[in-house]
Enzyme design. Structure first.
Site, mmCIF file in Angstrom:
data_model
loop_
_atom_site.group_PDB
_atom_site.id
_atom_site.type_symbol
_atom_site.label_atom_id
_atom_site.label_comp_id
_atom_site.label_asym_id
_atom_site.label_seq_id
_atom_site.Cartn_x
_atom_site.Cartn_y
_atom_site.Cartn_z
ATOM 1 N N LYS A 69 -0.062 7.517 -0.276
ATOM 2 C CA LYS A 69 -1.049 8.559 -0.070
ATOM 3 C C LYS A 69 -2.121 8.177 0.952
ATOM 4 O O LYS A 69 -2.771 9.034 1.551
ATOM 5 C CB LYS A 69 -1.764 8.856 -1.401
ATOM 6 C CG LYS A 69 -0.887 9.354 -2.511
ATOM 7 C CD LYS A 69 -1.736 9.535 -3.793
ATOM 8 C CE LYS A 69 -0.871 9.769 -4.993
ATOM 9 N NZ LYS A 69 -1.708 9.806 -6.230
ATOM 10 N N GLY A 70 -2.373 6.898 1.113
ATOM 11 C CA GLY A 70 -3.588 6.425 1.764
ATOM 12 C C GLY A 70 -3.868 6.950 3.159
ATOM 13 O O GLY A 70 -5.019 7.053 3.567
ATOM 14 N N ASP A 107 -2.133 -4.955 4.742
ATOM 15 C CA ASP A 107 -2.736 -6.008 3.929
ATOM 16 C C ASP A 107 -1.761 -7.193 3.897
ATOM 17 O O ASP A 107 -1.731 -7.995 4.834
ATOM 18 C CB ASP A 107 -2.994 -5.398 2.542
ATOM 19 C CG ASP A 107 -3.899 -6.225 1.660
ATOM 20 O OD1 ASP A 107 -3.704 -7.446 1.588
ATOM 21 O OD2 ASP A 107 -4.788 -5.663 1.006
ATOM 22 N N LYS A 154 -5.956 -6.370 7.691
ATOM 23 C CA LYS A 154 -6.578 -7.462 6.939
ATOM 24 C C LYS A 154 -5.673 -8.698 7.086
ATOM 25 O O LYS A 154 -4.908 -9.047 6.163
ATOM 26 C CB LYS A 154 -6.676 -7.031 5.468
ATOM 27 C CG LYS A 154 -7.816 -7.653 4.704
ATOM 28 C CD LYS A 154 -7.667 -7.427 3.225
ATOM 29 C CE LYS A 154 -8.123 -6.090 2.740
ATOM 30 N NZ LYS A 154 -8.007 -5.963 1.254
ATOM 31 N N ASP A 159 -7.760 4.167 -2.121
ATOM 32 C CA ASP A 159 -8.213 4.304 -3.514
ATOM 33 C C ASP A 159 -8.493 2.978 -4.209
ATOM 34 O O ASP A 159 -8.082 1.903 -3.775
ATOM 35 C CB ASP A 159 -7.145 5.049 -4.321
ATOM 36 C CG ASP A 159 -5.936 4.173 -4.612
ATOM 37 O OD1 ASP A 159 -5.418 3.534 -3.666
ATOM 38 O OD2 ASP A 159 -5.516 4.105 -5.775
ATOM 39 N N ARG A 169 -10.741 8.090 -2.880
ATOM 40 C CA ARG A 169 -10.020 8.468 -1.660
ATOM 41 C C ARG A 169 -10.832 9.468 -0.832
ATOM 42 O O ARG A 169 -10.670 9.567 0.376
ATOM 43 C CB ARG A 169 -8.670 9.120 -2.000
ATOM 44 C CG ARG A 169 -7.645 8.189 -2.607
ATOM 45 C CD ARG A 169 -6.261 8.838 -2.585
ATOM 46 N NE ARG A 169 -5.316 8.186 -3.472
ATOM 47 C CZ ARG A 169 -4.564 7.126 -3.151
ATOM 48 N NH1 ARG A 169 -4.668 6.584 -1.958
ATOM 49 N NH2 ARG A 169 -3.718 6.614 -4.015
ATOM 50 N N PHE A 196 -12.063 -5.568 -0.618
ATOM 51 C CA PHE A 196 -11.281 -4.518 -1.262
ATOM 52 C C PHE A 196 -11.814 -3.168 -0.786
ATOM 53 O O PHE A 196 -12.935 -2.777 -1.101
ATOM 54 C CB PHE A 196 -11.349 -4.620 -2.787
ATOM 55 C CG PHE A 196 -10.325 -3.723 -3.428
ATOM 56 C CD1 PHE A 196 -9.007 -4.126 -3.543
ATOM 57 C CD2 PHE A 196 -10.679 -2.462 -3.871
ATOM 58 C CE1 PHE A 196 -8.046 -3.281 -4.088
ATOM 59 C CE2 PHE A 196 -9.730 -1.611 -4.425
ATOM 60 C CZ PHE A 196 -8.419 -2.023 -4.535
ATOM 61 N N GLU A 220 -0.554 4.360 9.289
ATOM 62 C CA GLU A 220 -0.947 3.678 8.042
ATOM 63 C C GLU A 220 -2.472 3.578 7.955
ATOM 64 O O GLU A 220 -3.153 3.484 8.972
ATOM 65 C CB GLU A 220 -0.369 2.264 8.008
ATOM 66 C CG GLU A 220 0.864 2.091 7.143
ATOM 67 C CD GLU A 220 0.589 2.198 5.645
ATOM 68 O OE1 GLU A 220 -0.447 2.756 5.233
ATOM 69 O OE2 GLU A 220 1.436 1.716 4.880
ATOM 70 N N ASP A 221 -2.973 3.576 6.748
ATOM 71 C CA ASP A 221 -4.406 3.352 6.573
ATOM 72 C C ASP A 221 -4.736 1.866 6.692
ATOM 73 O O ASP A 221 -5.696 1.483 7.350
ATOM 74 C CB ASP A 221 -4.896 3.914 5.227
ATOM 75 C CG ASP A 221 -3.977 3.539 4.079
ATOM 76 O OD1 ASP A 221 -2.749 3.722 4.217
ATOM 77 O OD2 ASP A 221 -4.453 3.046 3.057
#
Ligand code: PRP
Length: 177
Positions: free
Chosen positions: A43-44, A103, A131, A159, A165, A152, A99-100
């Site tokens: 969803k991000g 990681d 990141k 989220d 979000r 984070f 992509e958001d």
């Protein structure tokens, strides 16, 4: 009942707007005559994708894929599954993943492998956040908004237990065990 953390702003709306505009200019230069398919990773990525596509003034298509990484707390398990498939065929198309955040890199690595099997002509990655300190597998990000430290992140589509979000800024919360 656990206490909800208070998100703190990392990048505000102005900084986000500047970064998205820069990315849109880069993407425009490379894709304006390629009729690409932009694939938002749910969803991000839904907020980032919505901001980005409105700055792209050339023919393109938008698709979504929903992935989930099971066993995930604040760290990816690497056990990635497709929850919702693409709505169209990408065979022979120029594809750009939106992509958001990257990681550990495990989600992206899975997705690149998954999409290459569908035989697109090209496949690149655009991510708002990187990141690198958390990387478990190498990922090349072709278009990047910001490199961040090991915080984070919440907001701008991202989220914390399905909350936050909707925050317009890119924020961070203090990690809890
Ligand atoms: C987040 C984010 C990326 C992925 C990055 O998605 O949107 O897709 O994690 O993490 P990784 O590089 O460690 O694999 P998440 O699985 O939390 O699902 P969501 O987008 O639905 O929130």
């Amino acid at each position: 009942m656990s206490i909800q953390p208070e998100p703190k702003v990392l990048f505000g709306c102005k900084e986000i707007e500047t970064a998205v505009s820069r990315l849109a200019a880069e993407i425009r230069g490379d894709y304006h005559d390629k009729h690409p398919v932009l694939i938002g990773v749910l969803k991000g990525a839904f907020v980032f994708l919505a901001d980005l596509v409105r700055l792209l003034d050339f023919p393109l298509e938008v698709e979504f894929i929903m992935l989930a990484s099971y066993g995930k707390g604040q760290a990816s398990s690497g056990n990635v599954k497709v929850i919702q498939e693409l709505g169209s065929n990408i065979l022979g198309r120029h594809v750009l993943i939106i992509e958001d955040i990257v990681d550990s890199g495990l989600t992206t690595t899975f997705l690149l492998d998954y999409l290459w099997k569908k035989k697109p002509t090209s496949l690149k990655l655009c991510a708002m956040l990187d990141k690198p300190s958390r990387r478990r597998t190498p990922v090349n990000i072709d278009y990047l908004g910001f490199t961040i430290s090991d915080k984070f992140i919440v907001g701008y589509g991202i989220d914390w237990g399905e909350k936050f979000r909707n925050l317009p800024n890119i924020c961070f919360v203090e990690a809890e065990d």
